[in-house]
Write a protein that holds these residues in place. Structure first.
Motif, PDB file in Angstrom:
ATOM      1  N   SER A 271       0.827  -1.206   0.000  1.00 34.16           N
ATOM      2  CA  SER A 271       0.000   0.000   0.000  1.00 34.16           C
ATOM      3  C   SER A 271       0.862   1.257   0.000  1.00 34.16           C
ATOM      4  O   SER A 271       0.534   2.245  -0.649  1.00 34.16           O
ATOM      5  CB  SER A 271      -0.899   0.023   1.234  1.00 34.16           C
ATOM      6  OG  SER A 271      -1.775  -1.065   1.203  1.00 34.16           O
ATOM      7  N   ILE A 272       1.949   1.219   0.724  1.00 33.06           N
ATOM      8  CA  ILE A 272       2.772   2.427   0.811  1.00 33.06           C
ATOM      9  C   ILE A 272       3.547   2.666  -0.483  1.00 33.06           C
ATOM     10  O   ILE A 272       3.545   3.776  -1.017  1.00 33.06           O
ATOM     11  CB  ILE A 272       3.704   2.356   2.025  1.00 33.06           C
ATOM     12  CG1 ILE A 272       2.842   2.520   3.274  1.00 33.06           C
ATOM     13  CG2 ILE A 272       4.760   3.457   1.980  1.00 33.06           C
ATOM     14  CD1 ILE A 272       3.523   2.230   4.541  1.00 33.06           C
ATOM     15  N   VAL A 273       4.139   1.620  -1.037  1.00 31.13           N
ATOM     16  CA  VAL A 273       4.903   1.870  -2.267  1.00 31.13           C
ATOM     17  C   VAL A 273       3.971   2.218  -3.426  1.00 31.13           C
ATOM     18  O   VAL A 273       4.365   2.860  -4.385  1.00 31.13           O
ATOM     19  CB  VAL A 273       5.840   0.701  -2.659  1.00 31.13           C
ATOM     20  CG1 VAL A 273       6.867   0.450  -1.571  1.00 31.13           C
ATOM     21  CG2 VAL A 273       5.078  -0.569  -2.963  1.00 31.13           C
ATOM     22  N   ASN A 274       2.685   1.835  -3.290  1.00 28.19           N
ATOM     23  CA  ASN A 274       1.721   2.137  -4.355  1.00 28.19           C
ATOM     24  C   ASN A 274       0.806   3.307  -3.986  1.00 28.19           C
ATOM     25  O   ASN A 274      -0.100   3.636  -4.738  1.00 28.19           O
ATOM     26  CB  ASN A 274       0.857   0.885  -4.605  1.00 28.19           C
ATOM     27  CG  ASN A 274       0.160   0.933  -5.942  1.00 28.19           C
ATOM     28  OD1 ASN A 274       0.724   1.420  -6.907  1.00 28.19           O
ATOM     29  ND2 ASN A 274      -1.067   0.464  -5.990  1.00 28.19           N
ATOM     30  N   ASN A 275       1.038   3.907  -2.799  1.00 28.28           N
ATOM     31  CA  ASN A 275       0.175   4.992  -2.306  1.00 28.28           C
ATOM     32  C   ASN A 275      -1.298   4.615  -2.277  1.00 28.28           C
ATOM     33  O   ASN A 275      -2.164   5.436  -2.544  1.00 28.28           O
ATOM     34  CB  ASN A 275       0.286   6.242  -3.176  1.00 28.28           C
ATOM     35  CG  ASN A 275       1.492   7.048  -2.798  1.00 28.28           C
ATOM     36  OD1 ASN A 275       2.117   6.754  -1.790  1.00 28.28           O
ATOM     37  ND2 ASN A 275       1.802   8.046  -3.589  1.00 28.28           N
TER      38      ASN A 275
ATOM     39  N   HIS B 264      -4.745   7.781   1.812  1.00 31.41           N
ATOM     40  CA  HIS B 264      -3.998   8.198   3.010  1.00 31.41           C
ATOM     41  C   HIS B 264      -2.590   7.626   3.041  1.00 31.41           C
ATOM     42  O   HIS B 264      -1.715   8.161   3.703  1.00 31.41           O
ATOM     43  CB  HIS B 264      -4.760   7.838   4.283  1.00 31.41           C
ATOM     44  CG  HIS B 264      -4.949   6.373   4.517  1.00 31.41           C
ATOM     45  ND1 HIS B 264      -5.970   5.649   3.954  1.00 31.41           N
ATOM     46  CD2 HIS B 264      -4.248   5.500   5.261  1.00 31.41           C
ATOM     47  CE1 HIS B 264      -5.892   4.394   4.355  1.00 31.41           C
ATOM     48  NE2 HIS B 264      -4.857   4.268   5.144  1.00 31.41           N
ATOM     49  N   PHE B 265      -2.367   6.530   2.338  1.00 33.97           N
ATOM     50  CA  PHE B 265      -1.024   5.958   2.334  1.00 33.97           C
ATOM     51  C   PHE B 265       0.002   6.907   1.698  1.00 33.97           C
ATOM     52  O   PHE B 265       1.188   6.757   1.894  1.00 33.97           O
ATOM     53  CB  PHE B 265      -1.004   4.600   1.629  1.00 33.97           C
ATOM     54  CG  PHE B 265      -1.567   3.493   2.484  1.00 33.97           C
ATOM     55  CD1 PHE B 265      -0.819   2.937   3.507  1.00 33.97           C
ATOM     56  CD2 PHE B 265      -2.851   3.026   2.284  1.00 33.97           C
ATOM     57  CE1 PHE B 265      -1.332   1.930   4.309  1.00 33.97           C
ATOM     58  CE2 PHE B 265      -3.382   2.014   3.077  1.00 33.97           C
ATOM     59  CZ  PHE B 265      -2.621   1.466   4.091  1.00 33.97           C
ATOM     60  N   GLY B 266      -0.491   7.855   0.927  1.00 33.60           N
ATOM     61  CA  GLY B 266       0.428   8.816   0.307  1.00 33.60           C
ATOM     62  C   GLY B 266       0.461  10.157   1.022  1.00 33.60           C
ATOM     63  O   GLY B 266       1.026  11.114   0.508  1.00 33.60           O
ATOM     64  N   MET B 267      -0.135  10.249   2.208  1.00 31.72           N
ATOM     65  CA  MET B 267      -0.250  11.559   2.880  1.00 31.72           C
ATOM     66  C   MET B 267       0.590  11.646   4.147  1.00 31.72           C
ATOM     67  O   MET B 267       0.302  12.432   5.036  1.00 31.72           O
ATOM     68  CB  MET B 267      -1.723  11.816   3.222  1.00 31.72           C
ATOM     69  CG  MET B 267      -2.628  11.831   2.018  1.00 31.72           C
ATOM     70  SD  MET B 267      -4.366  11.883   2.489  1.00 31.72           S
ATOM     71  CE  MET B 267      -4.673  13.616   2.358  1.00 31.72           C
TER      72      MET B 267
ATOM     73  N   LEU C 271      11.243   0.889   3.868  1.00 29.40           N
ATOM     74  CA  LEU C 271      10.302   2.016   3.770  1.00 29.40           C
ATOM     75  C   LEU C 271      11.009   3.359   3.831  1.00 29.40           C
ATOM     76  O   LEU C 271      10.511   4.359   3.316  1.00 29.40           O
ATOM     77  CB  LEU C 271       9.275   1.938   4.899  1.00 29.40           C
ATOM     78  CG  LEU C 271       8.103   0.991   4.695  1.00 29.40           C
ATOM     79  CD1 LEU C 271       7.143   1.085   5.869  1.00 29.40           C
ATOM     80  CD2 LEU C 271       7.374   1.288   3.397  1.00 29.40           C
ATOM     81  N   GLY C 272      12.189   3.359   4.468  1.00 33.70           N
ATOM     82  CA  GLY C 272      12.959   4.601   4.570  1.00 33.70           C
ATOM     83  C   GLY C 272      13.243   5.216   3.203  1.00 33.70           C
ATOM     84  O   GLY C 272      13.470   6.419   3.086  1.00 33.70           O
ATOM     85  N   ASP C 273      13.206   4.413   2.145  1.00 38.15           N
ATOM     86  CA  ASP C 273      13.442   4.940   0.790  1.00 38.15           C
ATOM     87  C   ASP C 273      12.219   5.700   0.264  1.00 38.15           C
ATOM     88  O   ASP C 273      12.309   6.409  -0.728  1.00 38.15           O
ATOM     89  CB  ASP C 273      13.738   3.804  -0.201  1.00 38.15           C
ATOM     90  CG  ASP C 273      15.118   3.221   0.025  1.00 38.15           C
ATOM     91  OD1 ASP C 273      15.912   3.869   0.745  1.00 38.15           O
ATOM     92  OD2 ASP C 273      15.388   2.125  -0.497  1.00 38.15           O
ATOM     93  N   TYR C 274      11.066   5.476   0.887  1.00 38.83           N
ATOM     94  CA  TYR C 274       9.824   6.092   0.387  1.00 38.83           C
ATOM     95  C   TYR C 274       9.352   7.249   1.281  1.00 38.83           C
ATOM     96  O   TYR C 274       8.854   8.246   0.788  1.00 38.83           O
ATOM     97  CB  TYR C 274       8.695   5.043   0.295  1.00 38.83           C
ATOM     98  CG  TYR C 274       9.038   3.952  -0.676  1.00 38.83           C
ATOM     99  CD1 TYR C 274       8.682   4.056  -2.017  1.00 38.83           C
ATOM    100  CD2 TYR C 274       9.776   2.848  -0.271  1.00 38.83           C
ATOM    101  CE1 TYR C 274       9.034   3.070  -2.922  1.00 38.83           C
ATOM    102  CE2 TYR C 274      10.129   1.857  -1.169  1.00 38.83           C
ATOM    103  CZ  TYR C 274       9.762   1.974  -2.491  1.00 38.83           C
ATOM    104  OH  TYR C 274      10.113   1.005  -3.381  1.00 38.83           O
ATOM    105  N   VAL C 275       9.466   7.051   2.586  1.00 41.83           N
ATOM    106  CA  VAL C 275       8.996   8.060   3.547  1.00 41.83           C
ATOM    107  C   VAL C 275      10.028   8.133   4.666  1.00 41.83           C
ATOM    108  O   VAL C 275      10.576   7.094   5.063  1.00 41.83           O
ATOM    109  CB  VAL C 275       7.642   7.636   4.206  1.00 41.83           C
ATOM    110  CG1 VAL C 275       7.004   8.812   4.936  1.00 41.83           C
ATOM    111  CG2 VAL C 275       6.673   7.052   3.215  1.00 41.83           C
ATOM    112  N   SER C 276      10.252   9.318   5.177  1.00 39.02           N
ATOM    113  CA  SER C 276      11.161   9.459   6.315  1.00 39.02           C
ATOM    114  C   SER C 276      10.663   8.553   7.451  1.00 39.02           C
ATOM    115  O   SER C 276       9.472   8.556   7.783  1.00 39.02           O
ATOM    116  CB  SER C 276      11.160  10.938   6.694  1.00 39.02           C
ATOM    117  OG  SER C 276      11.382  11.077   8.052  1.00 39.02           O
TER     118      SER C 276
END
Ligand code: BJ8
Length: 381
Positions: free
Chosen positions: A83-87, A97-100, A120-125
């Motif tokens: 979900s996070i890598v695909n927002n 919300h996964f992209g917010m 996940l550190g590569d996508y979001v702090s």
């Protein structure tokens, strides 16, 4: 059973919450994503940020996750990561919300989560709270307290706001109110028969991680009022408790099967159940110490030893007059799968029947689970 209006409200709350978060972001408010009960929400809110829990309960993003992660890890981790890598949480990006998220606050619990956070550190702090793994050892509390102090500093840095003692106390009081409302809701399930079924309660528990504290409290008050006034028109049903892994939003497979077979779920010993609200934070102590003391006691299988969990399960089974426990685990969740042995032994000693179900988020084993639940019901009838 009668349809409760407050449940419709909860079901439709997603859109409003997303708009609220989008508005908050425009004003510069920071949004934090978390994955675990060990992260104290009080500190996040006291820093003037908002939070959403990102645990995935849907099957749709598995294939995305499997492009990065091994197939044989727990579905909760794969669903969340996909979900996070695909927002999104589906191919149509329905869960925006996964992209917010401005920052993920992670924790070192199980191996799968720990290693996922590195990616996940590569996508979001991503900030990681280092949890002591032996909560009963003499220096665990002080270590955790220091970690929470560091986390508070990180939140101040993210938001530019100072986390004051007063603000922390205010948030502790506010979240204790939520916990007390959840206790009231669960008390209503102690009746025989309870006037709300387990699947409905689970959906509320899943949404608690998405709604704002005020929305959640308002919803719970509404729901409790409705349930209190509701006269039940059905007779005794076998009372089941679910114990084990969390069931994030989108995952209601096993409870639905149990209740479709004539049982009623009266309690969930899980992070989408009692573990999320059972203990309150002491409002008469230094707030950071009180938070450390409350959160370190969460009986997660990542902790060792975790006898507190067994005591809780026995106590819940007694309080909720349970006549059978469904021990629920996700595939490849080694902690809860291994802990099953001790839990089963403890329940057996008390003469409590247990059905162990290990599953994933797919529909492929529904028939097989139905057969096993049928046999369990028959055995107990
Ligand atoms: S406090 S239960 S929310 S860690 S199911 S990802 S444990 S392999 S979710 Fe949990 Fe915090 Fe503990 Fe609760 Fe790993 Fe198991 Fe998957 Fe899990």
């Amino acid at each position: 059973m009668k349809q409760l209006n407050s449940l419709d409200y909860i079901k439709n709350s997603y859109k409003a919450r997303i708009s609220q978060i989008a508005e908050e972001r425009k004003t510069g408010k920071k949004i934090v994503g978390t994955f675990c009960l060990f992260v104290p929400d009080e500190i996040i809110f006291a820093a003037g940020s908002d939070r959403i829990i990102l645990c995935g309960g849907k099957n749709e993003t598995m294939s995305i996750a499997e492009q990065y992660l091994p197939r044989n890890i727990c579905p909760l981790v794969k669903s969340s990561f996909g979900s996070i890598v695909n927002n999104s949480c589906s191919g149509v990006k329905s869960c925006s919300h996964f992209g917010m998220i401005d920052m993920i606050v992670a924790e070192n619990t199980c191996d799968s989560k720990k290693k996922m956070y590195e990616l996940l550190g590569d996508y979001v702090s991503t900030y990681v709270i280092d949890l002591p793994q032996r909560p009963d050892s003499s220096d665990a509390l002080n270590y955790f307290l220091r970690e929470l102090d560091k986390f508070k500093d990180a939140m101040e840095q993210l938001t530019g706001n100072k986390v004051t003692v007063e603000q922390l106390q205010k948030e502790i009081t506010s979240l204790n109110e939520t916990r007390q409302l959840l206790h009231r809701l669960y008390d209503l399930r102690k009746m025989d028969p309870p006037s709300i079924n387990g699947v409905d309660v689970l959906k509320v528990m899943q949404k608690q991680y998405f709604l704002s504290p005020d929305q959640l409290k308002e919803t719970l008050r509404m729901l409790i009022r409705e349930v209190e006034q509701f006269k039940v028109d059905w007779v005794h049903k076998p009372r089941r408790m679910i114990s084990g892994c969390p069931m994030p939003g989108g995952n209601t497979k096993v409870p639905e099967i149990i209740e479709s077979k004539g049982g009623v779920i009266v309690a969930e010993e899980s992070c989408t159940g009692t573990r999320s609200f059972w203990d309150l934070v002491d409002e008469n102590k230094d707030p950071m110490l009180a938070l450390a003391e409350r959160y370190i006691k969460i009986p997660c299988s990542c902790m060792s030893p975790n006898n507190r969990r067994i005591d809780n399960i026995l106590e819940l089974a007694r309080e909720f007059k349970v006549d059978g426990v469904v021990y629920y685990t996700l595939q490849f969740c080694h902690g809860y799968n291994i802990e099953k042995y001790k839990v089963q032994q403890a329940l057996k000693k008390k003469g409590m029947p247990v059905l162990a179900i290990e599953t994933d988020y797919s529909d492929s084993d529904i028939e097989q689970i139905e057969l096993r639940v049928d046999a369990f019901m028959e055995m107990l009838s």
